[in-house]
Design an enzyme around this catalytic site. Structure first.
Site, PDB file in Angstrom:
ATOM      1  N   HIS A   1       0.822  -1.213   0.000  1.00  0.00           N
ATOM      2  CA  HIS A   1       0.000   0.000   0.000  1.00  0.00           C
ATOM      3  C   HIS A   1       0.854   1.260   0.000  1.00  0.00           C
ATOM      4  O   HIS A   1       2.079   1.215   0.182  1.00  0.00           O
ATOM      5  CB  HIS A   1      -0.943   0.003   1.208  1.00  0.00           C
ATOM      6  CG  HIS A   1      -0.245  -0.035   2.540  1.00  0.00           C
ATOM      7  ND1 HIS A   1       0.166   1.092   3.201  1.00  0.00           N
ATOM      8  CD2 HIS A   1       0.110  -1.080   3.333  1.00  0.00           C
ATOM      9  CE1 HIS A   1       0.735   0.764   4.343  1.00  0.00           C
ATOM     10  NE2 HIS A   1       0.721  -0.554   4.446  1.00  0.00           N
TER      11      HIS A   1
ATOM     12  N   CYS B   1       2.589  -2.931   6.779  1.00  0.00           N
ATOM     13  CA  CYS B   1       3.030  -4.088   5.989  1.00  0.00           C
ATOM     14  C   CYS B   1       4.126  -3.650   5.019  1.00  0.00           C
ATOM     15  O   CYS B   1       5.209  -3.302   5.428  1.00  0.00           O
ATOM     16  CB  CYS B   1       1.836  -4.686   5.264  1.00  0.00           C
ATOM     17  SG  CYS B   1       0.628  -5.459   6.372  1.00  0.00           S
TER      18      CYS B   1
END
Length: 264
Positions: free
Chosen positions: A181, A197
């Protein structure tokens, strides 16, 4: 740092933020075999300049965060994955989108604690523009001081920790809760953090998003392979950064635009 384009060698690189990091969209550029910028070299700094995506505007990435090798680059691909797949090197802090001619687009990344737990093979089965975000039960349990204020989630938009785009990783047909992302925390790129992440500059996740189809296989490079392929000068790379703790008012106050997004 200069903008001179040099041909790379084969060994050539979610902290939360309360600031309203603005975001935007640019379609993936066509690769011109006669253009050294798009063929073998960094995307120009202008590629990280102001962009507009609908109602959102993305400011330029500050130059100090774009020092080599922290910029999107077409490189000789030293790995073994097939074309139109992704390989993530969480140790050298790179993500590769593999092409079919021995090259790959290489993006600098930040890797959170969750990202370091990512292993083996996953598949992108969903992707979203301007995704909302909500901490998992494990995040709330392990770091309540960081995630507690956001338990009800952050709508998609300017202040979402997932940035302008998100790619959702699945295993065996089930959501793994790992994500590739964007991020509003630009200083984290090239480093590790306690949150998140696999994070890219918003400019880069927008570029990658346009290239990725559903499904796309994702391989996570091992530490041994990272060292073997890139060498000790590139792997490991970066430092571990502390989480950035912000007030929920600064997040929710910054997300009035785009608040109709129900989130994740």
């Amino acid at each position: 740092m200069t903008d001179l384009i040099t041909k790379p060698s084969r060994r050539s690189f979610l902290a939360l933020t309360g600031s309203a990091a603005l975001a935007a969209c640019a379609r993936a550029p066509e690769v011109d075999p006669d253009d050294p910028v798009t063929r073998y070299g960094f995307a120009p700094i202008e590629g990280y300049g102001p962009l507009v995506d609908g109602e959102y505007s993305l400011p330029p990435v500050p130059p100090q965060y774009l020092e080599w090798p922290n910029r999107r680059q077409l490189v000789f691909y030293e790995g073994e994955r097939p074309a139109q797949t992704i390989e993530i090197d969480p140790y050298a802090k790179f993500l590769y989108y593999v092409l079919g001619d021995g090259t790959a687009w290489r993006y600098p990344i930040a890797v959170g604690r969750a990202g370091l737990a990512l292993r083996g093979q996953t598949v992108i089965r969903q992707k979203k523009e301007w995704p909302g975000w909500q901490p998992t039960a494990n995040m709330l349990r392990s770091q309540p001081e960081v995630y507690g204020p956001f338990a009800r989630g952050v709508p998609g938009g300017l202040a979402s920790p997932l940035g302008a785009r998100a790619l959702y990783l699945y295993r065996g047909g089930r959501d793994s809760y790992f994500r590739i992302h964007g991020t509003n925390d630009m200083k984290s790129i090239g480093n590790s953090g306690s949150a998140g992440c696999i994070r890219l500059f918003n400019h880069d996740i927008i570029d990658l998003y346009e290239r990725v189809s559903i499904p796309t296989e994702v391989n996570i490079r091992t530490e041994a392979d990272s060292l073997r392929l890139l060498g000790p000068t590139m792997s490991p790379r970066g430092v571990e950064l502390p989480p950035t703790i912000v007030s929920p008012e600064s997040i929710y106050g910054a997300t009035e635009v785009g608040a109709e997004d129900p989130g994740v």
